[in-house]
Design an enzyme around this catalytic site. Structure first.
Site, PDB file in Angstrom:
ATOM      1  N   GLU A 281     -59.207 -64.446  21.138  1.00  0.00           N
ATOM      2  CA  GLU A 281     -58.183 -65.307  21.761  1.00  0.00           C
ATOM      3  C   GLU A 281     -56.790 -64.825  21.374  1.00  0.00           C
ATOM      4  OE1 GLU A 281     -58.989 -69.078  19.961  1.00  0.00           O
ATOM      5  OE2 GLU A 281     -60.933 -69.314  20.940  1.00  0.00           O
ATOM      6  N   CYS A 350     -25.328 -78.074  18.858  1.00  0.00           N
ATOM      7  CA  CYS A 350     -24.647 -78.740  17.749  1.00  0.00           C
ATOM      8  C   CYS A 350     -25.563 -78.984  16.569  1.00  0.00           C
ATOM      9  CB  CYS A 350     -24.047 -80.052  18.254  1.00  0.00           C
ATOM     10  SG  CYS A 350     -23.043 -79.764  19.696  1.00  0.00           S
TER      11      CYS A 350
HETATM   12  N1  LLP Z   1     -56.489 -69.457  19.267  1.00  0.00           N
HETATM   13  C1  LLP Z   1     -56.112 -70.620  18.710  1.00  0.00           C
HETATM   14  C2  LLP Z   1     -57.091 -71.678  18.532  1.00  0.00           C
HETATM   15  C3  LLP Z   1     -54.775 -70.796  18.315  1.00  0.00           C
HETATM   16  O1  LLP Z   1     -54.408 -71.946  17.740  1.00  0.00           O
HETATM   17  C4  LLP Z   1     -53.830 -69.749  18.498  1.00  0.00           C
HETATM   18  C5  LLP Z   1     -52.416 -69.914  18.117  1.00  0.00           C
HETATM   19  C6  LLP Z   1     -54.284 -68.561  19.102  1.00  0.00           C
HETATM   20  C7  LLP Z   1     -55.622 -68.443  19.453  1.00  0.00           C
HETATM   21  C8  LLP Z   1     -53.359 -67.398  19.357  1.00  0.00           C
HETATM   22  O2  LLP Z   1     -52.849 -66.889  18.187  1.00  0.00           O
HETATM   23  P1  LLP Z   1     -51.941 -65.559  18.217  1.00  0.00           P
HETATM   24  O3  LLP Z   1     -52.839 -64.414  18.647  1.00  0.00           O
HETATM   25  O4  LLP Z   1     -50.841 -65.781  19.148  1.00  0.00           O
HETATM   26  O5  LLP Z   1     -51.474 -65.422  16.808  1.00  0.00           O
HETATM   27  N2  LLP Z   1     -45.438 -70.752  17.413  1.00  0.00           N
HETATM   28  C9  LLP Z   1     -45.853 -69.906  16.328  1.00  0.00           C
HETATM   29  C10 LLP Z   1     -47.290 -69.452  16.469  1.00  0.00           C
HETATM   30  C11 LLP Z   1     -48.280 -70.582  16.644  1.00  0.00           C
HETATM   31  C12 LLP Z   1     -49.696 -70.133  16.847  1.00  0.00           C
HETATM   32  C13 LLP Z   1     -50.569 -71.269  17.242  1.00  0.00           C
HETATM   33  N3  LLP Z   1     -51.949 -70.939  17.525  1.00  0.00           N
HETATM   34  C14 LLP Z   1     -44.872 -68.740  16.203  1.00  0.00           C
HETATM   35  O6  LLP Z   1     -43.922 -68.684  16.991  1.00  0.00           O
HETATM   36  O7  LLP Z   1     -44.991 -67.895  15.316  1.00  0.00           O
END
Ligand code: LLP
Length: 424
Positions: A281, A350
């Site tokens: 994922e 702000c």
């Molecule tokens: N699968 C699940 C169940 C997840 O919760 C997430 C991300 C992913 C896959 C994908 O993860 P990735 O490959 O993108 O690391 N907003 C934060 C990151 C939050 C990630 C949340 N879950 C940031 O900007 O660093």
């Protein structure tokens, strides 16, 4: 000159280009703040996963929370991806571009009844279930609508992904997943409940992970469980190893997706699980390095202690610096032959927390454009309307072509759904 991140976003002479298009020219054409993406960069990132998975029964489910713009989803759908969703809204988005429900996995710790019902009607491939209570509710709803919910339990393997506390998810203290020690009991329960069919097991230990170690540890814990579950007569068809692979914002050196996946597959084979379908994922690692946020310098404001470069993009456009103290590279779209000055790049909102970069060395003047690099993931998808600011426009570049994929959000749209109080 190349920059950290993507080879498709680089200087030609003094001008920053995304593939065949000048970023400053895109900014003049579409206005700022502007998100611009390299499609080749997204497809290259996907190809790295695909190379390692060739010849395997697999599905790469793009974690669309990272960037859910329709044209980005289309890019991955056309390349054969499935999708990982976490809300009814994401389900509608991905169905809207014609993705088959059997390529969608539904993750998330707080699925509502309505979301479960809708996902069952659509026929999603699998629900990644995160608690015993969710299992019970899903069984009830599936039985009520006369459907079978295919389920995988998200296991919290209690592994430290070594990442920022806000984006680490596989530790005991996190709200995510079912504790490793409770997993077997929950599988037995799932197998006994009506309306459910156990199909897999999954885990996701965090985000921006730059080392293969925690993945291998989590995989070992997962495989132990699979053996214990199958010993009780429940078949596990697929292993979903989540997302989480990091990217280069500055000097991080994560393994390539190909290297990481190959080492995970080796471990899976070595432990005799090579016949299972494998799923991932990924979010950030597919889109993060493919995007930039382009912004115009409004003012340069020298100060006694600090100099400020005030730009027209703000924390509402890009929340990562304010929320995670994330360091994201900021570069001029056209380089100036002047000495650089140390300054903080801040937005017009702000709040003192409204900064995009602190202590940066930049040679900029009012009217110049700057680009925040590696802003393809968790950037536009986390944008808000704080300070009644419309969200940015988005452009997809592919070679010499550039398509506007989202209009700048008009201010009138921001309060169109609001109602005045009754008169009198
Ligand atoms: N699968 C699940 C169940 C997840 O919760 C997430 C991300 C992913 C896959 C994908 O993860 P990735 O490959 O993108 O690391 N907003 C934060 C990151 C939050 C990630 C949340 N879950 C940031 O900007 O660093």
């Amino acid at each position: 000159m190349t920059l950290p991140g993507s080879p498709h976003i680089a200087y030609r002479g003094d001008d920053l280009y995304i593939e065949g298009r000048s970023v400053a020219a895109l900014a003049r054409e579409h206005g700022t703040p502007l998100y611009a993406y390299s499609q080749a960069s997204m497809l290259d990132a996907l190809a790295s996963y695909q190379r390692a998975l060739t010849g395997r029964d697999h599905l790469i489910c793009y974690a669309m929370k990272a960037n859910s713009s329709l044209a980005v989803l289309q890019t991955f759908a056309r390349a054969g991806c499935g999708f990982d969703i976490v809300s009814g809204g994401e389900l509608e988005r991905v169905l809207a571009i014609g993705v088959a429900a059997k390529k969608i996995v539904f993750s998330g710790v707080g699925k509502t009844r309505a979301e479960m019902r809708r996902a069952l009607e659509a026929g999603v491939l699998c629900f990644n279930v995160e608690s015993e209570a969710e299992l019970t509710l899903l069984s009830e709803i599936a039985a009520a609508v006369g459907k079978t919910a295919r389920v995988s339990l998200r296991i919290n393997p209690d592994v430290d992904a070594g990442t920022h506390p806000y984006i680490s998810t596989g530790l005991k203290g996190n709200k995510f997943g079912i504790a490793h020690e409770d997993a077997l009991a929950n599988y037995l329960r799932a197998a006994a409940l009506p309306g459910l069919e156990v199909v897999g097991i999954d885990c996701h230990i965090g985000s921006q992970i730059t080392d293969a170690g925690p993945y291998l540890d989590a995989l070992d814990r997962l495989l132990e469980l699979v053996e214990a579950i199958e010993a009780r007569g429940i078949t596990i068809h697929h292993l979903d190893l989540g997302g989480g692979l990091g990217i280069t914002y500055t000097d991080e050196v994560p393994p390539s997706a190909e290297t990481l996946v190959r080492s995970l597959l080796e471990r899976i084979d070595a432990r005799g699980h090579g016949h299972r379908k494998v799923m991932f994922e990924p979010g950030r690692s597919l889109v993060g390095n493919a995007g930039v946020l382009v912004s115009e310098v409004l003012y340069v404001k020298p100060g006694e202690q600090k100099n400020f470069c005030i730009v027209d993009a703000a924390m509402n456009d890009l929340m990562r610096p304010a929320m995670y103290q994330a360091w994201m590279n900021i570069v001029p779209c056209v380089k100036r032959a002047e000495p650089a000055v140390l300054l903080d790049v801040v937005g017009p909102v702000c709040e003192s927390g409204d900064w995009l970069g602190k202590d940066r060395e930049l040679a900029v003047r009012a009217g110049d454009f700057v680009a925040v690099l590696s802003a393809g993931a968790y950037s536009m998808s986390m944008a808000s309307n704080y300070n009644t600011r419309g969200r940015a426009a988005e452009v997809m570049v592919a070679g010499d072509a550039a398509w506007l994929i989202r209009d700048r959000e008009p201010v009138a749209a921001l309060f169109a759904g609001e109602h005045l109080l009754p008169t009198g």
